[in-house]
Design a protein around this motif. Structure first.
Motif, PDB file in Angstrom:
ATOM      1  N   GLU B 186       0.825  -1.207   0.000  1.00 33.47           N
ATOM      2  CA  GLU B 186       0.000   0.000   0.000  1.00 33.47           C
ATOM      3  C   GLU B 186       0.856   1.253   0.000  1.00 33.47           C
ATOM      4  N   GLU B 188       3.922   1.421  -1.202  1.00 33.96           N
ATOM      5  CA  GLU B 188       4.508   1.535  -2.545  1.00 33.96           C
ATOM      6  C   GLU B 188       3.508   2.162  -3.500  1.00 33.96           C
ATOM      7  N   ALA B 189       2.255   1.713  -3.407  1.00 32.70           N
ATOM      8  CA  ALA B 189       1.219   2.261  -4.281  1.00 32.70           C
ATOM      9  C   ALA B 189       1.103   3.768  -4.070  1.00 32.70           C
ATOM     10  N   ALA B 190       1.150   4.193  -2.811  1.00 26.61           N
ATOM     11  CA  ALA B 190       1.031   5.621  -2.512  1.00 26.61           C
ATOM     12  C   ALA B 190       2.190   6.411  -3.115  1.00 26.61           C
ATOM     13  N   VAL B 191       3.394   5.866  -3.009  1.00 26.95           N
ATOM     14  CA  VAL B 191       4.564   6.579  -3.513  1.00 26.95           C
ATOM     15  C   VAL B 191       4.528   6.658  -5.041  1.00 26.95           C
ATOM     16  N   VAL B 192       4.128   5.567  -5.686  1.00 31.15           N
ATOM     17  CA  VAL B 192       4.021   5.591  -7.150  1.00 31.15           C
ATOM     18  C   VAL B 192       3.021   6.668  -7.580  1.00 31.15           C
ATOM     19  N   LEU B 193       1.969   6.846  -6.773  1.00 35.62           N
ATOM     20  CA  LEU B 193       0.963   7.851  -7.114  1.00 35.62           C
ATOM     21  C   LEU B 193       1.430   9.263  -6.794  1.00 35.62           C
ATOM     22  N   GLY B 194       2.656   9.392  -6.297  1.00 38.96           N
ATOM     23  CA  GLY B 194       3.240  10.720  -6.120  1.00 38.96           C
ATOM     24  C   GLY B 194       3.238  11.237  -4.694  1.00 38.96           C
ATOM     25  N   ALA B 195       2.823  10.400  -3.715  1.00 43.71           N
ATOM     26  CA  ALA B 195       2.758  10.887  -2.339  1.00 43.71           C
ATOM     27  C   ALA B 195       4.159  11.041  -1.755  1.00 43.71           C
ATOM     28  N   VAL B 204      -1.733   6.805   4.677  1.00 45.82           N
ATOM     29  CA  VAL B 204      -1.831   5.366   4.409  1.00 45.82           C
ATOM     30  C   VAL B 204      -1.404   4.527   5.604  1.00 45.82           C
TER      31      VAL B 204
END
Lengths: 361, 294
Positions: B186, B188-195, B204
């Motif tokens: 989760e 990783e997903a946030a970081v890929v989305l630019g967070a 998250v």
């Protein structure tokens, strides 16, 4: 938006995950990274995304060297195998996340965010479920939310890691077709990782076959299936029959049988391995025929228009200590005419074989 | 960990009962029930009732006098102060330690995991002694502290240190299994989305661990207010200054002032009951959350 990787090398301790991989992913295409587990395909995808750092080599996005940029700046969309949805957020908030975390001057206002999220949810046919939580969705729905979330930030490339891996067969098939349609609509450069050859051949424009950290072949789905470049590709894509033998001029000697071949790049006397697809073998029941490899009928499996016949090599004719198994697929009418019985001795005559030097196998 | 662990069992009890394969005969069932309930009454419920009965034996007036005594009030204030310092400190330490262990690979990780349990495995008296040996008049840093006129032992800082040490594992222990189970995807997903790192943590990570965190904080708080052994060694028992509630109870008791001792003890017991109530509420929340995710 093109993606290039150049001489990517990645090692985990002693294990080489990626061995000098160089690839070109053309703009707008949907490419499959296909290979057995542990072949490095997921690692390559994560290196492209920036979630993993390569030991050496470069990742070039749209002609720009992105190797040293942070994953945050790469503007890639990533879809995880297990969705990785934010479990405490609604579907709407999940999809909106990428927009909400933008710096204030780039962030659209709330109404605009909602408008864009609803448009995306329409696209993945989930607008009715916007207020649900991930736990209240089915696997297929979750993966569609994950895709909408990845698309929300308007990524330059879309990377999907085994997107259908955790779904059951029926849903997989449906989502596969749906992903293909969606890609045709959006035309965003996409790479997806899979270990399922059927999935790769069915969905992708191009297939990259990987094994042990190396690229074995890059081609269209039809080409990789029809003209496998290496023994590994032959063995990995679809069922195949293997014959081990020795080159004798224009023939391959397998035990007491000889099979004609057209390969010119093998040396006389060399150990070789030959491949033939199940539909490329003919069963000859005449015991006196001099052609073909001797075998014993093991099972005849009848379902549908084609029949699969499973055979074993003769006792005593074991290659490298193991008895060989063969598989032949032919139309039902032909099998009926042959009237095969279990234990019957027959000969297998290939209409076509492809020969590789043994050490490459 | 505890919250989740107890919850999984709940739905299963009825299945055990209705399934002939696992159902016990009636007399076994009653025997076990009787043994458990007797134990529960004798060792848990009776003392609790005794504390309140004894506290109120001489009437409300004595009770009120006892708990409004300046020394008693000072001990309440000190206990609350110590908890107010050590709980936030351990909240930050605990999250950091759990984060380090659950999300990073590094040398000595196993050692650190073991070390976190040290305050649980070591006797509180020894925990107190460690600080006396370090900061006491004849301790390692004693001379330096004396020269700079800093008082740690037999003063509030020592009590806080001892309490922080003893209550350290609660938050970290609660979070490590939780964060390990949730993995990194989760985030990783946030970081890929630019967070950014902070956005990822705030939006998250934290929402995912909030109930476990609160649970750990409550347990930590309960122990911080109730700690006796370690605090007793470093406090010096100066009335009105370095006496926490548990120490004050002991002093009153040793002076045969039973009513007052039980009155202050009843305050501690009340705090414990509030803690239990909060804990049950959180378990109920977590269980509801779990049911939603299944």
């Amino acid at each position: 938006m093109s993606i290039q990787v150049k001489e990517i090398h990645k090692q985990f301790g002693e294990f080489v995950a990626l061995d000098q991989v160089s690839l070109d992913f053309p703009t707008g295409a949907l490419t499959a990274l296909l290979g057995p587990s542990g072949c490095g395909k997921t690692t390559l995808l994560r290196v492209i995304a920036g979630l993993e750092t390569a030991d050496s080599g470069r990742v070039i996005l749209e002609g720009e060297d992105a190797s040293d940029t942070h994953v945050r700046q790469r503007r890639v969309g990533f879809v995880f195998q297990h969705y990785a949805l934010f479990r405490h957020m609604t579907v709407l908030e999940n999809v909106a996340f990428g927009l909400r975390v933008k710096p204030r001057r780039e962030r659209p206002d709330d109404a605009e965010i909602r408008r864009r999220v609803h448009r995306l949810l329409d696209l993945v046919q989930l607008d009715a479920l916007a207020e649900r939580f991930p736990a209240q969705l089915s696997g297929g729905q979750r993966q569609r939310v994950a895709l909408a979330r990845a698309l929300a930030v308007e990524p330059r490339v879309l990377l999907l890691d085994e997107p259908f891996g955790a779904l059951d067969a029926q849903v997989r098939k449906e989502l596969r077709r749906w992903l293909r349609r969606l890609h045709d609509e959006l035309q965003v450069t996409s790479i997806f990782v899979t270990h399922d050859q059927e999935e790769a051949l069915e969905v992708a424009d191009r297939v990259v076959l990987m094994n042990r950290g190396r690229v074995e072949q890059v081609d269209t789905p039809a080409e990789v299936y029809e003209a496998p470049a290496t023994p590994f590709v032959y063995g990995f894509l679809g069922a195949v029959n293997v014959f081990h033998g020795r080159i004798e001029g224009p023939h391959l000697r397998v035990g007491e049988a000889t099979l004609p071949h057209e390969q010119t790049q093998v040396i006389h006397g060399a150990e070789a391995v030959a491949f033939s697809r199940p539909h490329e073998l003919r069963i000859v029941t005449d015991p006196d025929t001099p052609h073909g490899v001797a075998a014993v009928v093991e099972r005849v499996l009848i379902f549908g228009a084609d029949v699969r016949v499973e055979l074993d090599s003769l006792p005593g004719a074991a290659v490298r200590g193991e008895p060989a198994h063969y598989e032949v697929v032919m139309p039902r009418a032909q099998v009926d005419a042959l009237a095969l019985t279990r234990g019957q001795r027959v000969r297998l005559v290939p209409s076509q074989i492809r020969v590789f030097p043994s050490q490459a196998a | 960990m505890v919250a989740v662990g107890t919850l999984y069992g709940r739905g299963d009890a009825r299945r055990y009962e209705t399934n002939p394969a696992t159902r016990e005969t009636d007399w076994v069932k009653w025997l076990i029930l009787t043994a458990a309930l007797t134990f529960f009454l004798l060792f848990l419920l009776m003392p609790l009732i005794a504390v309140f009965t004894e506290a109120l034996r001489k009437g409300w007036l004595t009770y009120l006098t006892a708990i409004t005594d300046p020394d008693a009030l000072a001990s309440v204030r000190l206990t609350l102060l110590v908890a107010a310092i050590s709980v936030p400190v351990n909240l930050v330490f605990g999250v950091a330690a759990a984060w380090a262990i659950a999300k990073f690979e590094f040398r000595g990780k196993r050692f650190l995991t073991t070390l976190i349990d040290l305050p649980f495995s070591v006797s509180p008296v020894i925990a107190g002694l460690i600080f006396v040996l370090l900061f006491g008049a004849h301790g390692w840093f004693g001379a330096w502290l004396f020269a700079h006129d800093i008082k740690i032992i037999f003063a509030v800082p020592g009590i806080v240190l001892a309490t922080v040490f003893v209550t350290f594992p609660f938050v970290a222990r609660e979070l490590i299994p939780l964060m390990e189970a949730q993995g990194r995807e989760e985030e990783e997903a946030a970081v890929v989305l630019g967070a950014s790192g902070f956005q990822t943590f705030w939006r998250v990570t934290l929402p995912n661990i909030k109930w476990g965190l609160l649970y750990g904080v409550i347990l930590c708080n309960a122990r911080a207010m109730g700690e006796f052994g370690a605090v007793s060694v470093v406090s010096g028992h100066i009335r009105g200054q370095t006496n926490t509630m548990p120490l004050h109870v002991e002093i009153l008791y040793n002076e045969y002032n039973f009513a007052a001792a039980f009155a202050v003890a009843s305050l501690l017991a009340l705090l414990a009951l509030v803690t239990l109530g909060l804990k049950t509420f959180i378990e109920w929340k977590v269980e509801r959350g779990l049911r939603d995710t299944i």
